[in-house]
Design an enzyme around this catalytic site. Structure first.
Site, PDB file in Angstrom:
ATOM      1  N   GLY A 102      -0.347  11.538  -0.321  1.00 28.95           N
ATOM      2  CA  GLY A 102      -1.739  11.060  -0.312  1.00 28.95           C
ATOM      3  C   GLY A 102      -1.816   9.539  -0.358  1.00 28.95           C
ATOM      4  CG  LEU A 114      -2.531   6.917  -6.523  1.00 30.18           C
ATOM      5  CD1 LEU A 114      -2.501   5.395  -6.653  1.00 30.18           C
ATOM      6  CD2 LEU A 114      -3.366   7.522  -7.657  1.00 30.18           C
ATOM      7  CE1 TYR A 134     -11.120  20.099   0.120  1.00 34.41           C
ATOM      8  CE2 TYR A 134     -12.485  21.194  -1.519  1.00 34.41           C
ATOM      9  CZ  TYR A 134     -12.257  20.801  -0.216  1.00 34.41           C
ATOM     10  OH  TYR A 134     -13.169  21.117   0.768  1.00 34.41           O
ATOM     11  CE1 TYR A 136     -12.403  14.877  -6.370  1.00 37.94           C
ATOM     12  CE2 TYR A 136     -13.950  13.348  -7.385  1.00 37.94           C
ATOM     13  CZ  TYR A 136     -12.669  13.645  -6.941  1.00 37.94           C
ATOM     14  OH  TYR A 136     -11.665  12.719  -7.090  1.00 37.94           O
TER      15      TYR A 136
HETATM   16  N1  LIG Z   1     -10.107   8.634  -3.159  1.00 35.39           N
HETATM   17  C1  LIG Z   1     -10.915   8.201  -4.123  1.00 35.39           C
HETATM   18  O1  LIG Z   1     -11.866   7.427  -3.884  1.00 35.39           O
HETATM   19  C2  LIG Z   1     -10.682   8.642  -5.547  1.00 35.39           C
HETATM   20  C3  LIG Z   1     -11.539   8.183  -6.549  1.00 35.39           C
HETATM   21  C4  LIG Z   1     -11.300   8.606  -7.874  1.00 35.39           C
HETATM   22  C5  LIG Z   1     -10.246   9.446  -8.161  1.00 35.39           C
HETATM   23  N2  LIG Z   1      -9.445   9.889  -7.145  1.00 35.39           N
HETATM   24  C6  LIG Z   1      -8.342  10.777  -7.476  1.00 35.39           C
HETATM   25  O2  LIG Z   1      -7.139  10.075  -7.221  1.00 35.39           O
HETATM   26  C7  LIG Z   1      -6.106  10.997  -6.855  1.00 35.39           C
HETATM   27  C8  LIG Z   1      -5.446  10.549  -5.580  1.00 35.39           C
HETATM   28  O3  LIG Z   1      -6.411  10.550  -4.540  1.00 35.39           O
HETATM   29  P1  LIG Z   1      -5.999  10.264  -3.031  1.00 35.39           P
HETATM   30  O4  LIG Z   1      -7.192   9.639  -2.371  1.00 35.39           O
HETATM   31  O5  LIG Z   1      -4.660   9.589  -2.993  1.00 35.39           O
HETATM   32  O6  LIG Z   1      -5.848  11.758  -2.475  1.00 35.39           O
HETATM   33  P2  LIG Z   1      -5.487  12.221  -0.988  1.00 35.39           P
HETATM   34  O7  LIG Z   1      -5.109  11.063  -0.135  1.00 35.39           O
HETATM   35  O8  LIG Z   1      -6.592  13.119  -0.524  1.00 35.39           O
HETATM   36  O9  LIG Z   1      -4.169  13.088  -1.215  1.00 35.39           O
HETATM   37  C9  LIG Z   1      -4.229  14.324  -1.846  1.00 35.39           C
HETATM   38  C10 LIG Z   1      -2.825  14.815  -2.100  1.00 35.39           C
HETATM   39  O10 LIG Z   1      -2.914  16.077  -2.774  1.00 35.39           O
HETATM   40  C11 LIG Z   1      -2.020  16.989  -2.141  1.00 35.39           C
HETATM   41  N3  LIG Z   1      -2.499  18.341  -2.368  1.00 35.39           N
HETATM   42  C12 LIG Z   1      -3.705  18.874  -2.045  1.00 35.39           C
HETATM   43  N4  LIG Z   1      -3.772  20.160  -2.442  1.00 35.39           N
HETATM   44  C13 LIG Z   1      -2.571  20.447  -3.038  1.00 35.39           C
HETATM   45  C14 LIG Z   1      -2.037  21.602  -3.655  1.00 35.39           C
HETATM   46  N5  LIG Z   1      -2.734  22.748  -3.737  1.00 35.39           N
HETATM   47  N6  LIG Z   1      -0.783  21.528  -4.161  1.00 35.39           N
HETATM   48  C15 LIG Z   1      -0.060  20.402  -4.085  1.00 35.39           C
HETATM   49  N7  LIG Z   1      -0.519  19.269  -3.507  1.00 35.39           N
HETATM   50  C16 LIG Z   1      -1.764  19.294  -2.990  1.00 35.39           C
HETATM   51  C17 LIG Z   1      -2.038  16.572  -0.674  1.00 35.39           C
HETATM   52  O11 LIG Z   1      -0.916  17.103  -0.006  1.00 35.39           O
HETATM   53  P3  LIG Z   1      -0.953  17.345   1.607  1.00 35.39           P
HETATM   54  O12 LIG Z   1      -1.008  15.969   2.220  1.00 35.39           O
HETATM   55  O13 LIG Z   1       0.304  18.061   1.911  1.00 35.39           O
HETATM   56  O14 LIG Z   1      -2.199  18.140   1.857  1.00 35.39           O
HETATM   57  C18 LIG Z   1      -1.989  15.039  -0.840  1.00 35.39           C
HETATM   58  O15 LIG Z   1      -0.666  14.621  -1.094  1.00 35.39           O
HETATM   59  C19 LIG Z   1      -6.784  12.359  -6.771  1.00 35.39           C
HETATM   60  O16 LIG Z   1      -6.581  13.051  -7.977  1.00 35.39           O
HETATM   61  C20 LIG Z   1      -8.254  12.021  -6.626  1.00 35.39           C
HETATM   62  O17 LIG Z   1      -9.075  13.066  -7.092  1.00 35.39           O
HETATM   63  C21 LIG Z   1      -9.628   9.511  -5.862  1.00 35.39           C
END
Ligand SMILES: NC(=O)c1ccc[n+]([C@@H]2O[C@H](COP(=O)([O-])OP(=O)(O)OC[C@H]3O[C@@H](n4cnc5c(N)ncnc54)[C@H](OP(=O)(O)O)[C@@H]3O)[C@@H](O)[C@H]2O)c1
Length: 278
Positions: free
Chosen positions: A10, A12, A59, A123
Site C-alpha cells: 500500500g 504507506l 480496506y 469506515y
Molecule cells: N489514505 C489515507 O488518507 C488514510 C488516512 C488515515 C488513515 N489511513 C490508514 O493508513 C493505513 C495505510 O493506508 P494506505 O493508504 O497505505 O492503504 P492502501 O494504499 O489502500 O493499502 C492497503 C493495503 O492493505 C492490504 N490489504 C487489504 N485487504 C487486506 C487483507 N484482507 N489482508 C491483508 N492485506 C490486505 C492491501 O494489499 P493488496 O495491495 O494486495 O490489496 C494493501 O497493501 C490504513 O490502515 C488506512 O486505513 C489512511
C-alpha cells in the site's frame, strides 16, 4: 529489529519498506497473509517471529465501505483483532494504523488522543471499533491515528489534483473540511521511531499545520507552477456516500511527548512534488 509489515504493497507500506531497508523485514502479500484468515496470520507470525508487527493493511475506500459494510468490518475491525491475537501468542509488539475519521468533527480545536470517538461513517466505525477491541485485548499495543495520507506509492489527493489541473482551467474543491495532510514518507519515519522507542497507547501522527482540501489543492497547483484556478465549494455541492468530519485536526501533543516532531505539510508537499517528478 525484526519487523513484519502487513500491508506492504500500500501507499504507506511501500514507504515503510523503504525506511526500514536496513532492518530484518518480513512483508507478506495479501495473498500470503489475509488478515481475515486467522490461520494464515497465526502461522506467518509463528514462523517468522517478528519483534514488531506493523499493520497498515485495511480496506481504505471510505465511500466503498458504506456499501461493502461486511467486508469493511471484516478487514478493518476483525482483521486487526486476528493480528493482535497472533502477536500476543508469539510475544510480538503490534502497531496499528487508525484514522482521524474516528472523530465526528464537531470540535474547533485539535483532537487529543483522549477525546471521545464518535465516527460518522462506516469506515470510521470500523477503525473506532478496532481501536477499542485492540486496547481491550492488548493494552500495550500502539495505535497511530493519521489523516489525509499522500505519497508516490498510490492514489492520493495531490496526484488527483495534478492530473486534473493538467487538463482543466478550473477546479472546484471543498472548503468546509479541515484536517492535516500527511506525507507517507514522514509518517513512515515516525513509525520507525515509535517502534524504536517502544511506544504504546494512542498516538496522533500527522504533518504539522492544517488546511482545508481547497487550501491544500491551491498549494498543490501553485507549487507545481500551474495556472489552474481553484475555487472553493461546500461539501453539499459535492455529495459523497460517506460523511466526512468537518474538522479532524489531530493534536501533536502525544507525538511531542515522545520526543518526535513532524515537518509542516507545506514542506512535505514540496518534497512530494520533487519525488513525483524524479
Ligand atoms: N489514505 C489515507 O488518507 C488514510 C488516512 C488515515 C488513515 N489511513 C490508514 O493508513 C493505513 C495505510 O493506508 P494506505 O493508504 O497505505 O492503504 P492502501 O494504499 O489502500 O493499502 C492497503 C493495503 O492493505 C492490504 N490489504 C487489504 N485487504 C487486506 C487483507 N484482507 N489482508 C491483508 N492485506 C490486505 C492491501 O494489499 P493488496 O495491495 O494486495 O490489496 C494493501 O497493501 C490504513 O490502515 C488506512 O486505513 C489512511
Amino acid at each position: 529489529m525484526r519487523v513484519m509489515i502487513i500491508g506492504a504493497s500500500g501507499l504507506l507500506g511501500k514507504e515503510l519498506v523503504r525506511e526500514w531497508s536496513d532492518s530484518d523485514l518480513i512483508r507478506p502479500t495479501s495473498q500470503e497473509v489475509d488478515i481475515r484468515n486467522a490461520e494464515s496470520v497465526a502461522s506467518a507470525v509463528r514462523k517468522n517471529r517478528p519483534e514488531w508487527i506493523v499493520l497498515t493493511a485495511a480496506y481504505t475506500d471510505v465511500d466503498g465501505c458504506e456499501t461493502n459494510v461486511d467486508h469493511a468490518f471484516a478487514v478493518n475491525r476483525d482483521g486487526p483483532v486476528i493480528v493482535a491475537k497472533a502477536a500476543k501468542a508469539a510475544g510480538a509488539r503490534l502497531l496499528f494504523i487508525s484514522s482521524d475519521y474516528v472523530f465526528d468533527g464537531t470540535k474547533i480545536t485539535p483532537y487529543e488522543t483522549s477525546d471521545p470517538r464518535n465516527p460518522q461513517s462506516v469506515y470510521g466505525k470500523t477503525k473506532a471499533e478496532a481501536e477499542v477491541n485492540l486496547l481491550d485485548l492488548m493494552p500495550e499495543c500502539c495505535i497511530v491515528r493519521t489523516s489525509w495520507l499522500f505519497g508516490v506509492g498510490g492514489k492520493c489527493f495531490p496526484d488527483t489534483i495534478l492530473k486534473a489541473a493538467a487538463t482543466r482551467s478550473s477546479l472546484d474543491v471543498v472548503n468546509d473540511q479541515r484536517g492535516c495532510p500527511t506525507y507517507a514518507t514522514d509518517l513512515a519515519k515516525t513509525i520507525v521511531q515509535l517502534c524504536r522507542k517502544n511506544a504504546s497507547g494512542i498516538v496522533h501522527a500527522t504533518n504539522a499545520g492544517d488546511c482545508t482540501w481547497f487550501e491544500f489543492a491551491g498549494e498543490i497547483v501553485r507549487s507545481a507552477g500551474l495556472v489552474t484556478v481553484v475555487r472553493p465549494v461546500s461539501s453539499e455541492q459535492f455529495p459523497r456516500p460517506a460523511r466526512r468530519p468537518a474538522y479532524s485536526v489531530l493534536s501533536p501533543h502525544s507525538l511531542h511527548a515522545l520526543g518526535i516532531e513532524m515537518p509542516s505539510w507545506r514542506d512535505a508537499l514540496s518534497r512530494y512534488l520533487k519525488q513525483r517528478l524524479s
